[in-house]
Motif scaffolding. Structure first.
Motif, PDB file in Angstrom:
ATOM      1  N   MET A   1       0.840  -1.179   0.000  1.00 50.15           N
ATOM      2  CA  MET A   1       0.000   0.000   0.000  1.00 50.15           C
ATOM      3  C   MET A   1       0.884   1.242   0.000  1.00 50.15           C
ATOM      4  N   THR A   2       0.633   2.154  -0.881  1.00 49.43           N
ATOM      5  CA  THR A   2       1.334   3.426  -0.859  1.00 49.43           C
ATOM      6  C   THR A   2       0.427   4.458  -0.208  1.00 49.43           C
ATOM      7  N   THR A   3       1.057   5.418   0.445  1.00 51.12           N
ATOM      8  CA  THR A   3       0.282   6.451   1.100  1.00 51.12           C
ATOM      9  C   THR A   3       0.600   7.800   0.476  1.00 51.12           C
ATOM     10  N   THR A   4      -0.337   8.688   0.580  1.00 49.11           N
ATOM     11  CA  THR A   4      -0.156  10.027   0.038  1.00 49.11           C
ATOM     12  C   THR A   4       0.550  10.899   1.061  1.00 49.11           C
ATOM     13  N   GLN A   5       1.011  12.031   0.589  1.00 48.65           N
ATOM     14  CA  GLN A   5       1.631  12.999   1.492  1.00 48.65           C
ATOM     15  C   GLN A   5       0.602  13.454   2.533  1.00 48.65           C
ATOM     16  N   LYS A   6      -0.637  13.622   2.115  1.00 51.98           N
ATOM     17  CA  LYS A   6      -1.704  14.026   3.026  1.00 51.98           C
ATOM     18  C   LYS A   6      -1.861  12.987   4.138  1.00 51.98           C
ATOM     19  N   HIS A   7      -1.813  11.713   3.779  1.00 47.22           N
ATOM     20  CA  HIS A   7      -1.923  10.623   4.745  1.00 47.22           C
ATOM     21  C   HIS A   7      -0.741  10.660   5.717  1.00 47.22           C
ATOM     22  N   ARG A   8       0.457  10.739   5.190  1.00 49.22           N
ATOM     23  CA  ARG A   8       1.654  10.734   6.037  1.00 49.22           C
ATOM     24  C   ARG A   8       1.661  11.915   7.002  1.00 49.22           C
ATOM     25  N   ARG A   9       1.302  13.087   6.501  1.00 51.54           N
ATOM     26  CA  ARG A   9       1.282  14.288   7.337  1.00 51.54           C
ATOM     27  C   ARG A   9       0.218  14.148   8.433  1.00 51.54           C
ATOM     28  N   PHE A  10      -0.972  13.690   8.060  1.00 51.76           N
ATOM     29  CA  PHE A  10      -2.049  13.563   9.034  1.00 51.76           C
ATOM     30  C   PHE A  10      -1.658  12.584  10.140  1.00 51.76           C
ATOM     31  N   CYS A  11      -1.094  11.449   9.764  1.00 51.33           N
ATOM     32  CA  CYS A  11      -0.772  10.410  10.744  1.00 51.33           C
ATOM     33  C   CYS A  11       0.397  10.778  11.646  1.00 51.33           C
ATOM     34  N   SER A  12       1.209  11.716  11.225  1.00 51.92           N
ATOM     35  CA  SER A  12       2.392  12.073  12.008  1.00 51.92           C
ATOM     36  C   SER A  12       2.124  13.171  13.035  1.00 51.92           C
ATOM     37  N   GLU A  13       0.934  13.761  12.998  1.00 53.68           N
ATOM     38  CA  GLU A  13       0.635  14.892  13.866  1.00 53.68           C
ATOM     39  C   GLU A  13      -0.518  14.570  14.813  1.00 53.68           C
ATOM     40  N   PRO A  14      -0.594  15.288  15.939  1.00 53.87           N
ATOM     41  CA  PRO A  14      -1.777  15.153  16.800  1.00 53.87           C
ATOM     42  C   PRO A  14      -3.028  15.606  16.052  1.00 53.87           C
ATOM     43  N   MET A  15      -4.176  15.143  16.487  1.00 48.34           N
ATOM     44  CA  MET A  15      -5.439  15.472  15.828  1.00 48.34           C
ATOM     45  C   MET A  15      -5.753  16.957  15.939  1.00 48.34           C
ATOM     46  N   GLY A  16      -5.631  17.485  17.139  1.00 46.14           N
ATOM     47  CA  GLY A  16      -5.901  18.904  17.334  1.00 46.14           C
ATOM     48  C   GLY A  16      -7.273  19.310  16.812  1.00 46.14           C
ATOM     49  N   ASP A  17      -7.320  20.455  16.170  1.00 47.56           N
ATOM     50  CA  ASP A  17      -8.578  20.992  15.642  1.00 47.56           C
ATOM     51  C   ASP A  17      -8.647  20.893  14.125  1.00 47.56           C
ATOM     52  N   LYS A  18      -8.048  19.862  13.563  1.00 45.79           N
ATOM     53  CA  LYS A  18      -8.067  19.714  12.108  1.00 45.79           C
ATOM     54  C   LYS A  18      -9.496  19.608  11.604  1.00 45.79           C
ATOM     55  N   LEU A  19      -9.732  20.232  10.475  1.00 41.41           N
ATOM     56  CA  LEU A  19     -11.054  20.163   9.863  1.00 41.41           C
ATOM     57  C   LEU A  19     -11.237  18.833   9.145  1.00 41.41           C
ATOM     58  N   VAL A  20     -12.467  18.467   8.917  1.00 39.13           N
ATOM     59  CA  VAL A  20     -12.798  17.159   8.359  1.00 39.13           C
ATOM     60  C   VAL A  20     -12.148  16.940   6.991  1.00 39.13           C
ATOM     61  N   TYR A  21     -12.048  17.988   6.175  1.00 38.47           N
ATOM     62  CA  TYR A  21     -11.483  17.801   4.843  1.00 38.47           C
ATOM     63  C   TYR A  21      -9.968  17.639   4.848  1.00 38.47           C
ATOM     64  N   GLU A  22      -9.352  17.700   6.018  1.00 39.66           N
ATOM     65  CA  GLU A  22      -7.917  17.413   6.123  1.00 39.66           C
ATOM     66  C   GLU A  22      -7.649  15.908   6.194  1.00 39.66           C
ATOM     67  N   LEU A  23      -8.693  15.122   6.376  1.00 42.09           N
ATOM     68  CA  LEU A  23      -8.545  13.662   6.372  1.00 42.09           C
ATOM     69  C   LEU A  23      -8.306  13.164   4.951  1.00 42.09           C
ATOM     70  N   PRO A  24      -7.387  12.233   4.778  1.00 41.98           N
ATOM     71  CA  PRO A  24      -7.234  11.616   3.461  1.00 41.98           C
ATOM     72  C   PRO A  24      -8.546  10.978   3.018  1.00 41.98           C
ATOM     73  N   GLY A  25      -8.855  11.132   1.754  1.00 44.08           N
ATOM     74  CA  GLY A  25     -10.100  10.603   1.207  1.00 44.08           C
ATOM     75  C   GLY A  25     -11.249  11.588   1.294  1.00 44.08           C
ATOM     76  N   ILE A  26     -11.078  12.625   2.098  1.00 47.18           N
ATOM     77  CA  ILE A  26     -12.138  13.617   2.275  1.00 47.18           C
ATOM     78  C   ILE A  26     -11.619  14.946   1.735  1.00 47.18           C
ATOM     79  N   GLY A  27     -12.208  15.397   0.680  1.00 46.49           N
ATOM     80  CA  GLY A  27     -11.840  16.684   0.098  1.00 46.49           C
ATOM     81  C   GLY A  27     -12.911  17.718   0.388  1.00 46.49           C
ATOM     82  N   PRO A  28     -12.893  18.820  -0.340  1.00 50.11           N
ATOM     83  CA  PRO A  28     -13.864  19.887  -0.097  1.00 50.11           C
ATOM     84  C   PRO A  28     -15.322  19.463  -0.296  1.00 50.11           C
ATOM     85  N   VAL A  29     -15.593  18.631  -1.290  1.00 49.31           N
ATOM     86  CA  VAL A  29     -16.991  18.232  -1.553  1.00 49.31           C
ATOM     87  C   VAL A  29     -17.515  17.328  -0.442  1.00 49.31           C
TER      88      VAL A  29
END
Length: 89
Positions: A1-29
Motif C-alpha cells: 500500500m502506498t500512502t499520500t503525502q496528506k496521509h503521512r502528514r495527518f498520521c504524524s501529527e496530533p489530531m488537534g482541531d483539524k477540519l474534516v477535509y484534512e482527512l485523506p479521502g475527504i476533500g472539499p466536496v
C-alpha cells in the motif's frame, strides 16, 4: 500500500482541531457534505470510527451513507484513521 503525502502528514501529527477535509479521502466536496451534517472536525470522524470499534465494514458504510464517499475515499479515510490510532492512542 502506498500512502499520500496528506496521509503521512495527518498520521504524524496530533489530531488537534483539524477540519474534516484534512482527512485523506475527504476533500472539499465530501467535507462540505459532512459539515452540513454537523461533522466539522476530523476528531468527529475519529469519534465515529471509535464508536464503530474500528470495524472496517461498518465505518466505510457509515462514510458512504454520511457523505456518499466512493470505495477509494472510504479506504483512504479508514486506513488513515487506523494508522493514526495506532500511532497516537
Amino acid at each position: 500500500m502506498t500512502t499520500t503525502q496528506k496521509h503521512r502528514r495527518f498520521c504524524s501529527e496530533p489530531m488537534g482541531d483539524k477540519l474534516v477535509y484534512e482527512l485523506p479521502g475527504i476533500g472539499p466536496v465530501l467535507g462540505g457534505r459532512l459539515q452540513n451534517r454537523g461533522i466539522i472536525r476530523a476528531r468527529d470522524v475519529l469519534g465515529h470510527f471509535l464508536v464503530l470499534n474500528k470495524d472496517e465494514w461498518k465505518f466505510k458504510n457509515w462514510l458512504r451513507d454520511s457523505c456518499r464517499a466512493n470505495a477509494k475515499q472510504q479506504r483512504d479515510c479508514y486506513n488513515c484513521l487506523r494508522e493514526w490510532t495506532r500511532n497516537h492512542l
